[in-house]
Motif scaffolding. Structure first.
Motif, PDB file in Angstrom:
ATOM      1  N   LEU A 131       0.800  -0.990   0.068  1.00 43.00           N
ATOM      2  CA  LEU A 131      -0.045   0.011  -0.017  1.00 43.00           C
ATOM      3  C   LEU A 131       0.718   1.509  -0.124  1.00 43.00           C
ATOM      4  CD1 LEU A 131      -3.248  -0.314   2.036  1.00 43.00           C
ATOM      5  CD2 LEU A 131      -2.888   0.513  -0.367  1.00 43.00           C
ATOM      6  N   THR A 134       2.668   1.805  -3.264  1.00 39.90           N
ATOM      7  CA  THR A 134       1.665   2.213  -4.240  1.00 39.90           C
ATOM      8  C   THR A 134       1.372   3.653  -3.960  1.00 39.90           C
ATOM      9  OG1 THR A 134       1.017  -0.077  -4.161  1.00 39.90           O
ATOM     10  CG2 THR A 134      -0.370   1.334  -5.255  1.00 39.90           C
ATOM     11  N   GLN A 135       1.130   4.084  -2.568  1.00 40.56           N
ATOM     12  CA  GLN A 135       0.533   5.542  -2.605  1.00 40.56           C
ATOM     13  C   GLN A 135       1.805   6.396  -3.091  1.00 40.56           C
ATOM     14  OE1 GLN A 135       0.748   7.236   1.254  1.00 40.56           O
ATOM     15  NE2 GLN A 135      -1.182   8.028   1.241  1.00 40.56           N
ATOM     16  N   PHE A 144      -3.086   9.966  -7.152  1.00 44.16           N
ATOM     17  CA  PHE A 144      -3.491   9.893  -5.795  1.00 44.16           C
ATOM     18  C   PHE A 144      -4.540  10.717  -5.401  1.00 44.16           C
ATOM     19  CE2 PHE A 144      -3.366  12.049  -1.560  1.00 44.16           C
ATOM     20  CZ  PHE A 144      -3.342  10.735  -0.820  1.00 44.16           C
ATOM     21  N   ASN A 145      -5.916  10.459  -4.850  1.00 46.89           N
ATOM     22  CA  ASN A 145      -6.899  11.274  -4.342  1.00 46.89           C
ATOM     23  C   ASN A 145      -7.590  11.602  -5.746  1.00 46.89           C
ATOM     24  OD1 ASN A 145      -8.653  12.476  -2.662  1.00 46.89           O
ATOM     25  ND2 ASN A 145      -7.631  14.524  -2.793  1.00 46.89           N
ATOM     26  N   THR A 221      -7.594   0.372   1.729  1.00 49.31           N
ATOM     27  CA  THR A 221      -6.870   1.166   0.374  1.00 49.31           C
ATOM     28  C   THR A 221      -7.337   2.587   0.106  1.00 49.31           C
ATOM     29  OG1 THR A 221      -6.730  -1.206  -0.343  1.00 49.31           O
ATOM     30  CG2 THR A 221      -6.746   0.614  -1.896  1.00 49.31           C
ATOM     31  N   THR A 224      -6.238   5.103   2.271  1.00 44.94           N
ATOM     32  CA  THR A 224      -4.639   5.469   1.971  1.00 44.94           C
ATOM     33  C   THR A 224      -4.636   6.238   0.675  1.00 44.94           C
ATOM     34  OG1 THR A 224      -4.164   3.167   2.664  1.00 44.94           O
ATOM     35  CG2 THR A 224      -2.534   4.230   1.592  1.00 44.94           C
ATOM     36  N   MET A 225      -5.593   5.739  -0.134  1.00 47.69           N
ATOM     37  CA  MET A 225      -5.704   6.858  -1.588  1.00 47.69           C
ATOM     38  C   MET A 225      -6.636   7.734  -1.613  1.00 47.69           C
ATOM     39  SD  MET A 225      -3.081   5.051  -3.061  1.00 47.69           S
ATOM     40  CE  MET A 225      -2.339   3.631  -2.495  1.00 47.69           C
ATOM     41  N   ASP A 227      -8.311  11.297  -0.110  1.00 47.72           N
ATOM     42  CA  ASP A 227      -8.249  12.589   0.827  1.00 47.72           C
ATOM     43  C   ASP A 227      -9.410  13.168   1.020  1.00 47.72           C
ATOM     44  OD1 ASP A 227      -6.489  13.326   2.762  1.00 47.72           O
ATOM     45  OD2 ASP A 227      -5.518  14.525   1.632  1.00 47.72           O
TER      46      ASP A 227
END
Lengths: 285, 358
Positions: A131, A134-135, A144-145, A221, A224-225, A227
């Protein structure tokens, strides 16, 4: 006479075994259904009744306030996010997995065995271990986001399973069926679509169900991904009802009930295929 | 209604890596002929059929259907129908839908009333009317075989290809379906190419038989030609139940001689220094006095076949088979003498090349 005694003895053992099996099944059902029943009950109780001692499964007054509060807080948008991410991930993964599963069975290409091994090995790696890297990667490439981040990651997780399930089915379909369709005037794609795929329904439904449960229930997940609150999934949104100053158990349970409904409905609709599909994948290929 | 088309193989070869499955084959099938590719397992007959269907691409050579070069065309553009050994019925479709399947293909999509009429015609002809709603798994082997035939017959293709379509049926049904196939061929007047390893099927059904071995055509001709005048020892041995008796030896004093054998070889033996093989069919051997007979041996077994007997006789190290009338009296271990029914019934082969000499 002794034969009769022996037969009666066997019958007694059989009856006892049946009773034990039934009790074990009942215990398992209570363990499985108990929390769901409790969640439904709590979601329909008024706040002052939730912690009443002695506790009661049946609410004295049924209220839908907690559900209304969820809608007031905009949780239905999170529900929609979850549904969209899940749909995008499952549909793309199943399509890709089916094409790959077919290719693994019907085509010869370089490093085929190695690639298949890679696919299967990827299922053994815990996704959470990857994770953070990957982030970092997603931040670097600008995913991301974004609304595509979760569908991509979910699909990546589902594809190997879809390949495994569909490959097992395709391997069990005699090549003569496709040959017959080709001779009957169909192209390769048409032959696969009209002759091979209809039989793969249990495998496709099983792969979709696995993918759906994974994507729908994911929490780690998603946190983490994603926001932004407007892109959050349902499980993440519900966590916020745990609050900083005491938990809002009624709303939390109402959310849990809403989150549980789609998987339950899907299972009830497709249980025949699911059981068939999983056993097919496990014994063939 | 289309007319039957010819099928021509021009130097067609198929190689799988280092293995040659079909080795430069030339075959000419005339329109309306029933031609059988016959041979043992692995002789290349199914590969040949698959190349006509377009399921395999030839490594070299050309295939022409109705004078048109179809070598590079996919199966769907060759307008052929094929019946598979496993029947290859679509398991999720009913009998009706299986038979209608070719008519639903994009290139020959048929209007619903016509489709229904054509399927009904075919199912009536094949006695499948009562099974139209059933799935393949719900019908018997013989019925499945008929559905597979129906799927081929529902359109009027250039050529029918049949890959051992009777091999999964029991003996009785096989004989019945064999005559039905013959009947269908005569009714349709279509070009049919049939693959089998069963020489009985080949003999009874075909206008022409192509005997194959090791990817090569051993002989091509009518069943009668092949049976009476085999081109080599392979065909001699392969055709006939049991096959032709072969006696290998050297010519000495006007006769082919081997242990227990002295067959007059005046016609082919003159001036020959190499080995010779004499071939005699079991029905062309007659009983002769053991001490003067060209072939002398002892009876090993006697098989009762209903209308006649089959004797297996030890001659030297070889076993010779001979049909005898029911009236003749034989017993195991009894000395017996045999002779060709006439010198014309002896087929001669060169021992080196195995090729026929007469």
């Amino acid at each position: 006479m002794s034969g009769c005694w022996a037969a009666e003895g066997n019958d007694a053992v059989k009856i006892a075994a049946r009773i034990l099996t039934a009790l074990a099944a009942l215990a398992a059902a209570i363990v499985a259904i108990g929390p769901i029943a409790w969640a439904v009950s709590t979601s329909l109780k008024r706040n002052n009744e939730i912690f009443l001692v002695p506790p009661s499964l049946i609410p004295t007054t049924v209220t839908f306030d907690h559900y209304a509060r969820l809608f007031h807080e905009g949780v239905h948008w999170n529900f929609l996010n979850s549904a969209l991410y899940t749909f995008a991930a499952v549909s793309s993964a199943v399509v890709l997995g089916t094409l790959a599963g077919y290719a693994f069975v019907r085509f010869e290409f370089r490093a085929k065995s190695a690639m298949l091994l890679l696919f299967m090995a990827s299922m053994a790696i815990p996704g959470y271990a990857l994770l953070l890297p990957t982030q970092v990667l997603f931040v670097q490439i600008g995913l991301f986001n974004t609304p595509v981040a979760l569908p991509i990651l979910y699909a990546a997780h589902i594809v190997p399973f879809a390949v495994w399930m569909t490959r097992a089915h395709f391997a069990s379909v005699p090549i003569e069926l496709e040959h017959a369709a080709a001779v009957d005037g169909y192209t390769r794609f048409e032959a696969a679509w009209r002759v091979v795929l209809p039989g793969a329904k249990p495998a496709l439904i099983a792969a979709s169900a696995f993918g759906f449960l994974y994507a729908w229930n994911d929490y780690i997940t998603s946190t983490t991904m994603i926001d932004s609150p407007d892109m959050r999934t349902l499980p993440v949104a519900l966590i916020f009802f745990q609050g900083f100053h005491g938990r809002d158990w009624g709303a939390l349970m109402a959310g849990a009930v809403i989150a549980t409904l789609p998987p339950v409905v899907l299972f009830l609709c497709f249980r025949r295929y699911l059981i068939g599909g999983f056993s097919e994948g496990s014994v063939k290929g | 209604m289309q007319t039957a088309k010819s099928v021509v193989f021009e130097g067609v070869a198929k190689r799988f890596g280092a293995v040659t499955a079909v080795d430069r084959v030339d075959i000419d099938v005339k329109p309306g002929q029933f031609v059988t590719l016959l041979g043992p397992s692995g002789c290349g007959k199914s590969t040949t059929l698959n190349m006509i269907a377009g399921l395999e691409q030839p490594s070299e050579g050309r295939i022409l259907i109705g004078g048109r070069d179809v070598t590079g065309l996919p199966p769907s553009e060759r307008d052929i129908a094929m019946v598979f050994q496993s029947y290859a019925l679509y398991p999720h479709l009913s009998v009706f839908e299986n038979i209608a399947f070719p008519l639903r293909a994009r290139r020959r999509r048929t209007a619903k009333p016509e489709l229904r009429e054509r399927v009904t015609q075919v199912t009536a002809a094949l006695g499948l009317d009562a099974l139209l709603g059933r799935l393949p798994r719900e019908i018997s082997g013989g019925q499945r075989q008929r559905v597979a035939l129906g799927r081929a017959m529902v359109r009027t293709p250039n050529v029918y290809l049949l890959d051992e379509p009777l091999s999964n049926l029991d003996q009785q049904l096989r004989v019945q379906m064999r005559s039905e196939l013959k009947d269908i061929h005569q009714r349709l007047g279509a070009t049919m190419i049939y693959v089998t390893h069963d020489q009985g099927e080949a003999m009874t059904l075909s206008d022409k038989i192509v005997v194959m071995s090791g990817g090569r055509v051993e002989q091509l001709g009518s069943p009668r030609e092949l049976y009476d005048r085999p081109a080599n020892v392979f065909v001699a041995r392969f055709l006939g139940e049991p096959g032709m008796n072969l006696f290998e030896g050297r010519v000495d004093d006007g006769a082919l001689r081997a242990a227990g054998v002295a067959i007059a070889a005046d016609r082919v033996g003159a001036g020959r220094s190499g080995g010779l093989i004499a071939g005699i069919r079991p029905e062309d051997l007659v009983e002769a006095a053991p001490d003067k007979a060209p072939i002398a041996g002892t009876v090993r077994t006697i098989e009762f076949l209903g209308s006649r007997m089959l004797l297996r006789i030890d001659v030297g190290a070889a076993i010779v088979t001979a049909f005898m009338p029911l009236g003749a009296r034989f017993a195991p271990r009894q000395p017996v003498g045999l002779a060709p029914a006439s010198p014309d019934r002896v087929r001669w082969f060169d021992a080196g090349s195995g090729k026929a000499l007469n």
